[in-house]
Design an enzyme around this catalytic site. Structure first.
Site, short mmCIF file in Angstrom:
data_model
loop_
_atom_site.label_atom_id
_atom_site.label_comp_id
_atom_site.label_asym_id
_atom_site.label_seq_id
_atom_site.Cartn_x
_atom_site.Cartn_y
_atom_site.Cartn_z
N ARG A 172 0.85 -1.19 0.00
CA ARG A 172 0.00 0.00 0.00
C ARG A 172 0.89 1.24 0.00
O ARG A 172 2.07 1.16 0.31
CB ARG A 172 -0.91 0.02 1.23
CG ARG A 172 -1.85 -1.18 1.33
CD ARG A 172 -2.67 -1.09 2.62
NE ARG A 172 -3.64 -2.18 2.74
CZ ARG A 172 -3.42 -3.33 3.37
NH1 ARG A 172 -2.23 -3.53 3.94
NH2 ARG A 172 -4.34 -4.27 3.44
N LYS A 197 -2.06 -2.07 7.26
CA LYS A 197 -3.38 -1.57 7.61
C LYS A 197 -3.82 -2.17 8.93
O LYS A 197 -3.61 -3.36 9.18
CB LYS A 197 -4.37 -1.93 6.49
CG LYS A 197 -5.70 -1.20 6.58
CD LYS A 197 -6.53 -1.47 5.34
CE LYS A 197 -7.83 -0.69 5.38
NZ LYS A 197 -8.66 -0.95 4.17
N HIS A 273 -1.68 2.72 -5.78
CA HIS A 273 -2.54 1.59 -5.46
C HIS A 273 -2.88 0.80 -6.72
O HIS A 273 -3.22 -0.40 -6.64
CB HIS A 273 -3.81 2.06 -4.76
CG HIS A 273 -4.29 1.13 -3.70
ND1 HIS A 273 -3.67 0.99 -2.48
CD2 HIS A 273 -5.33 0.25 -3.68
CE1 HIS A 273 -4.30 0.09 -1.75
NE2 HIS A 273 -5.31 -0.38 -2.46
N ARG A 276 -0.65 -2.11 -6.98
CA ARG A 276 -1.08 -3.18 -6.07
C ARG A 276 -2.23 -3.97 -6.70
O ARG A 276 -2.24 -5.21 -6.66
CB ARG A 276 -1.49 -2.55 -4.75
CG ARG A 276 -2.03 -3.52 -3.69
CD ARG A 276 -2.25 -2.72 -2.41
NE ARG A 276 -3.16 -3.38 -1.48
CZ ARG A 276 -2.77 -4.23 -0.53
NH1 ARG A 276 -1.50 -4.57 -0.42
NH2 ARG A 276 -3.65 -4.77 0.30
N HIS A 299 -4.58 -8.71 3.41
CA HIS A 299 -6.01 -8.50 3.62
C HIS A 299 -6.45 -9.19 4.91
O HIS A 299 -5.97 -10.28 5.24
CB HIS A 299 -6.81 -9.06 2.45
CG HIS A 299 -6.78 -8.19 1.23
ND1 HIS A 299 -7.10 -8.64 -0.03
CD2 HIS A 299 -6.44 -6.88 1.08
CE1 HIS A 299 -6.98 -7.65 -0.90
NE2 HIS A 299 -6.59 -6.58 -0.25
N TYR A 308 -10.94 -9.24 -7.01
CA TYR A 308 -10.06 -9.44 -8.15
C TYR A 308 -10.54 -10.57 -9.06
O TYR A 308 -10.13 -10.65 -10.21
CB TYR A 308 -8.63 -9.72 -7.68
CG TYR A 308 -8.04 -8.54 -6.94
CD1 TYR A 308 -7.75 -7.36 -7.59
CD2 TYR A 308 -7.83 -8.61 -5.57
CE1 TYR A 308 -7.25 -6.26 -6.92
CE2 TYR A 308 -7.32 -7.52 -4.88
CZ TYR A 308 -7.03 -6.35 -5.55
OH TYR A 308 -6.53 -5.27 -4.87
#
Length: 338
Positions: A172, A197, A273, A276, A299, A308
């Protein structure tokens, strides 16, 4: 439209002032970069109508401008502007009029333009477009910056390292910004994300090609940018020898995008991003397990990764097994491919 030239000095100042205001307000780098470019088109329209003072602007002018915008063609691809692109202009107009009100430049009511209907989709780059970005890092354009050949080479090496981190390792934006040299284990080919994150840490494998780019930058070129100043940051600005922020890295990516000369790629509104999103999509297209991609990206749930499957056009049940995450080297781009 980046190539539009404003004749009115007050409008040029207004565009720059709007950009600085967005930055101070803490908007994302992509917003700070793109919205003033859209507003330049409004200001250029006002000039064409002999409206040379922003205090003359009213809602009718904005509505007429937007109507003209919907009628004008797409200069790169033909046809009209997409609804998604029109919505970017609407967003820009809302932010700009809000800026005018809040800084006391103009009392103007909120605009009532309605967003155009769009289908939300993730923007990602093809593997060929990634190759073009890497190719662009070998072009010697930094002569315009009036820097030494050594610094110029260091900047290009840093660009390749940037692509290796944000595309090759799928980090990220803030994860890449906060990356320190000690976070890269060159012996084990692993990158340590200490604060991802929600403050979650993870270890990310580095492919041989991307490890090569990082090694060359860190050991052969980074010293030209730090100028003897002690800093732990991987990405260092050549002007200050300090840690680069997200906006600066974003601008470097945009420079590479335009350096490719590829009109389809230039047309895309990309950011860090996007890289990514691209690696995740390429993994899925190559058959990597969804669970492995989820761990790679950091994640917190598999649901975040399932987006995706729609991007890649692959039903979840048809995704092929890709048992060892380190096998992703087999689908990475080697230097020989460009």
């Amino acid at each position: 439209m980046k190539k539009l030239i404003l004749q009115n000095a007050s409008y040029r100042y207004l565009e720059q002032s709007f950009k600085e205001w967005l930055d101070i307000q803490g908007y994302a780098p992509s917003t700070v970069y793109n919205l003033p470019n859209h507003i330049r088109e409004l200001l250029h329209y006002l000039e064409s109508k002999d409206i040379n003072n922003i205090k003359e602007l009213n809602i009718k002018h904005i509505e007429r401008y937007y109507h003209q915008l919907k009628e004008r063609g797409n200069q790169r691809r033909g046809g009209g502007l997409s609804n998604a692109h029109l919505n970017k202009h609407i967003q820009s107009l809302r932010k700009f009029t809000s800026y005018l009100r809040k800084v006391g430049r103009l009392e103007i009511p909120e605009i009532t333009l309605k967003d155009e209907e769009t289908v939300n989709k993730i923007i990602y780059l093809t593997e060929e477009e990634i190759r073009l970005l890497f190719k662009a890092t070998y072009q010697e354009w930094e002569k315009k910056l009036n820097v030494s050949p050594e610094v110029s080479e260091a900047i290009r090496a840093r660009d390749r390292a940037m692509l290796a981190v944000f595309y090759g390792c799928g980090l990220r934006r803030n994860e890449g910004v906060m990356l320190d040299v000690c976070d890269i284990n060159f012996d084990r080919s692993v990158l340590h994300v200490r604060k991802g994150k929600n403050y979650k840490e993870r270890f990310v494998p580095i492919s041989k090609t991307n490890l090569k780019y990082l090694t060359e930058y860190i050991y052969d070129h980074r010293g030209e940018l730090t100028k003897g100043v002690k800093t732990d940051a991987v990405f260092v600005a050549y002007t200050t020898a300090k840690r680069m922020q997200g906006q600066s890295l974003f601008v470097r990516l945009k420079n590479l995008q335009y350096q490719t000369g590829d009109l389809d790629l230039i047309e895309k509104e990309i950011g860090l991003h996007t890289l990514r999103h691209s690696i995740a999509t390429h993994f899925l297209q190559a058959g990597m397990k969804l669970e492995s991609i989820s761990r790679f990206l950091g994640h917190s749930s598999l649901e975040s990764t399932q987006i995706y499957t729609h991007v890649a056009g692959i039903p979840i049940e048809r995704a092929q097994p890709f048992n060892n995450i380190k096998e992703y080297e087999s689908i990475r781009l080697s230097e020989d491919e460009f």
